[in-house]
Structure formats: C-alpha cells, structure tokens
Design an enzyme around this catalytic site. Structure first.
Site, PDB file in Angstrom:
ATOM      1  CB  SER A 113      -0.721   0.011   1.189  1.00 44.57           C
ATOM      2  OG  SER A 113      -1.513   1.334   1.432  1.00 44.57           O
ATOM      3  CG  HIS A 164      -3.899  -1.727  -1.240  1.00 39.75           C
ATOM      4  ND1 HIS A 164      -5.069  -2.564  -1.670  1.00 39.75           N
ATOM      5  CD2 HIS A 164      -4.345  -0.857  -0.464  1.00 39.75           C
ATOM      6  CE1 HIS A 164      -6.005  -1.999  -0.935  1.00 39.75           C
ATOM      7  NE2 HIS A 164      -5.662  -0.910   0.106  1.00 39.75           N
ATOM      8  CG  ASP A 216      -4.962   2.537   0.849  1.00 41.43           C
ATOM      9  OD1 ASP A 216      -5.827   1.672   0.803  1.00 41.43           O
ATOM     10  OD2 ASP A 216      -3.845   2.157   1.281  1.00 41.43           O
ATOM     11  CG  MET A 276      -8.244   7.454   2.260  1.00 40.54           C
ATOM     12  SD  MET A 276      -7.459   7.819   3.932  1.00 40.54           S
ATOM     13  CE  MET A 276      -6.600   6.280   3.980  1.00 40.54           C
ATOM     14  CG  HIS A 310      -9.121   0.129  -0.433  1.00 39.65           C
ATOM     15  ND1 HIS A 310      -8.512   0.166   0.987  1.00 39.65           N
ATOM     16  CD2 HIS A 310     -10.501   0.094  -0.336  1.00 39.65           C
ATOM     17  CE1 HIS A 310      -9.383  -0.059   1.946  1.00 39.65           C
ATOM     18  NE2 HIS A 310     -10.810  -0.034   1.375  1.00 39.65           N
ATOM     19  CG  MET A 340     -11.133   3.559   1.968  1.00 38.89           C
ATOM     20  SD  MET A 340      -9.573   3.584   3.053  1.00 38.89           S
ATOM     21  CE  MET A 340      -8.414   3.621   1.807  1.00 38.89           C
ATOM     22  CG  MET A 396     -11.674  -2.524   5.464  1.00 39.61           C
ATOM     23  SD  MET A 396     -10.013  -2.287   4.536  1.00 39.61           S
ATOM     24  CE  MET A 396      -9.268  -1.290   5.551  1.00 39.61           C
TER      25      MET A 396
HETATM   26  C1  DX5 Z   1      -6.436   2.063   5.679  1.00 38.79           C
HETATM   27  C2  DX5 Z   1      -5.903   1.577   4.088  1.00 38.79           C
HETATM   28  C3  DX5 Z   1      -4.770   0.531   4.197  1.00 38.79           C
HETATM   29  C4  DX5 Z   1      -3.331   1.235   4.885  1.00 38.79           C
HETATM   30  C5  DX5 Z   1      -2.812  -0.344   5.453  1.00 38.79           C
HETATM   31  O1  DX5 Z   1      -7.487   2.775   5.772  1.00 38.79           O
HETATM   32  O2  DX5 Z   1      -6.925   0.879   3.545  1.00 38.79           O
HETATM   33  O3  DX5 Z   1      -4.393  -0.076   2.885  1.00 38.79           O
HETATM   34  O4  DX5 Z   1      -2.577   1.754   3.877  1.00 38.79           O
HETATM   35  O5  DX5 Z   1      -1.643   0.401   6.274  1.00 38.79           O
HETATM   36  P1  DX5 Z   1      -0.933  -0.688   7.132  1.00 38.79           P
HETATM   37  O6  DX5 Z   1      -0.348  -1.970   6.390  1.00 38.79           O
HETATM   38  O7  DX5 Z   1       0.129   0.419   7.806  1.00 38.79           O
HETATM   39  O8  DX5 Z   1      -1.926  -0.807   8.501  1.00 38.79           O
HETATM   40 ZN    ZN Z   2      -6.497   0.049   1.442  1.00 38.76          ZN
END
Ligand code: DX5
Ligand code: ZN
Length: 227
Positions: free
Chosen positions: A9, A34, A36, A38, A67, A69, A138
């Site tokens: 990620s 990955h 993310d 947001m 991903h 969010m 999650m």
């Molecule tokens: C959290 C994200 C994750 C995050 C994971 O909301 O969806 O993908 O980057 O990070 P670690 O591995 O540090 O928990």
């Molecule tokens: Zn994620």
C-alpha cells in the site's frame, strides 16, 4: 498471475521518492500495488486521487488494485478507468446500489472488489458474490495506515472462505487490509486470505528486505493446491 500476492500500500510510501519506491517493489517481484483513495467523507482523512494514479501508471506495469474509501463511488468509475486502475474496490457501506455499480465497473473492463469495515458482517456480501472478483475484509477501521490488526478478522476471513465455497464462488479472491506485518500475516493466510495488503510493514525500513519477509510467508501457499 499467482493466487496469493502481496499488495504493497503506497499510503505508507515516501511521496518524495514515490517512483523510486514503486520500482523497488516491482524489482522485488511484486505484481500488485494497493492504492488507497480517501475522500474525507467516507473516512476522516484525504489521501490522493486520479492525477497521482495517472502519473505512476506511466512508469509501472504493476496490477493497480485501487481501494476506494469514498462515498458514492459510482460517480468516479469512468475517471478511475482513464487513469489506469485495473481493479476498483468499493465499500459496501458507501454505495447505495452495489450490484449495479459492480456491473458498471465490469462493463468498463476493470475487475471488481467489495470491501467491508470491521463492524460490517460478511453476509452483506452474499447477494453480490457472483459480481465480484475479490472481497476485502478490513482488519482495521479504514482511514489511516499504521493501525493495529483487529484479531476478530481471522474469524471473518474463515466465514468468508466458507461462504465462497458454499455458494460456488471459490475462485473469488479474499483480500485483507490493515495492520498486517510479520506477526499477523500467517494468521490471515491460514484463515483464508489470498491478497495481503501491507503499508507500514513494507515501506518502514528496508523495502526489499520487508518484501522478502512477506514472500517467505506467502509463497508456500502458491505451491499448495488445496484451496
Ligand atoms: C487503511 C488503508 C490501508 C493502509 C494499510 O485505511 O486501507 O490500505 O494503507 O496500512 P498498514 O499496513 O500500515 O496498516
Ligand atoms: Zn487499503
């Protein structure tokens, strides 16, 4: 592509050296990335969006596992396609017509994922299993990297694996995301996860060494064919 994968990620990357760090991931043998996204509404924080994805797409052949969010993700599907996403994972909690939206994502030639938060039961996914390529369980509340793995996740992963097998959807991948590191990775693999997301445990310290550690745990599952 192998069924068990590490998906690093980039939320935990050093954005000042993002291109260089993505090349390291590629050279270390990873196939997935990955990403993310947001929106500050579905989750409290804001990360990055299309321009960043478009820019790293120009330099990378990794499989872009995006991903989302974000609230009402159906508004942005075409734009994520244009910037180079290979898979869009949307949250069941954020989308009013899940089945329809998954159909739109497939219609645009991307793969589909549906994510559920730690407090959402797996049975909300039952009616869309024939429309997904991956489910994301999650293992932390979404919104921030570096949180602690919620131990209840293992039971949810097992339940998810049983539901996929019982409904004739065994080929659907299970992804797990949040707090996965050297200590928690075996537990989630054993419980049925295929795609292991890790941010801080990949980008904190020596990236190559961290990836080798994950691969040592993940690779044996690719050699087994009992699931
Ligand atoms: C959290 C994200 C994750 C995050 C994971 O909301 O969806 O993908 O980057 O990070 P670690 O591995 O540090 O928990
Ligand atoms: Zn994620």
């Amino acid at each position: 592509m192998q069924r068990y994968q590490l998906s690093p990620s980039i939320l935990a990357a050093d954005f000042n050296r993002l291109g260089e760090q993505i090349r390291k991931i590629e050279q270390a043998g990873c196939q997935w990335l990955h990403i993310d996204v947001m929106d500050g509404t579905f989750v409290p924080s804001i990360s990055f969006g299309m321009p960043l994805i478009k820019s790293i797409r120009e330099e990378s052949t990794l499989y872009f596992d995006v991903h989302l969010m974000i609230q009402d993700p159906e508004r942005y599907i075409q734009r994520f396609k244009e910037c180079g996403a290979d898979m869009l994972t949307i949250h069941a909690e954020a989308c009013s017509d899940l089945a329809f939206t998954l159909g739109v994502i497939h219609g645009k030639g991307m793969q589909t994922g549906v994510a559920i938060n730690p407090s959402t039961p797996v049975n909300v996914l039952e009616r869309v299993l024939d429309k997904v390529d991956m489910v994301l369980i999650m293992s932390v509340n979404p919104g921030f990297g570096g949180q602690k793995y919620i131990p209840e996740t293992a039971r949810k992963l097992q339940e998810m694996r049983r539901m996929l097998d019982a409904t004739g959807n065994s080929e659907v991948l299970i992804q797990v995301d949040g707090g996965i590191n050297e200590k928690t990775v075996d537990e989630v693999l054993e419980a049925g996860a295929n795609i292991i997301v890790a941010g801080s445990a990949v980008f904190g310290g020596d990236i190559e060494k961290n990836i080798r550690m994950f691969q040592d745990h993940i690779d044996p599952y690719n050699s087994r064919d009992d699931r």
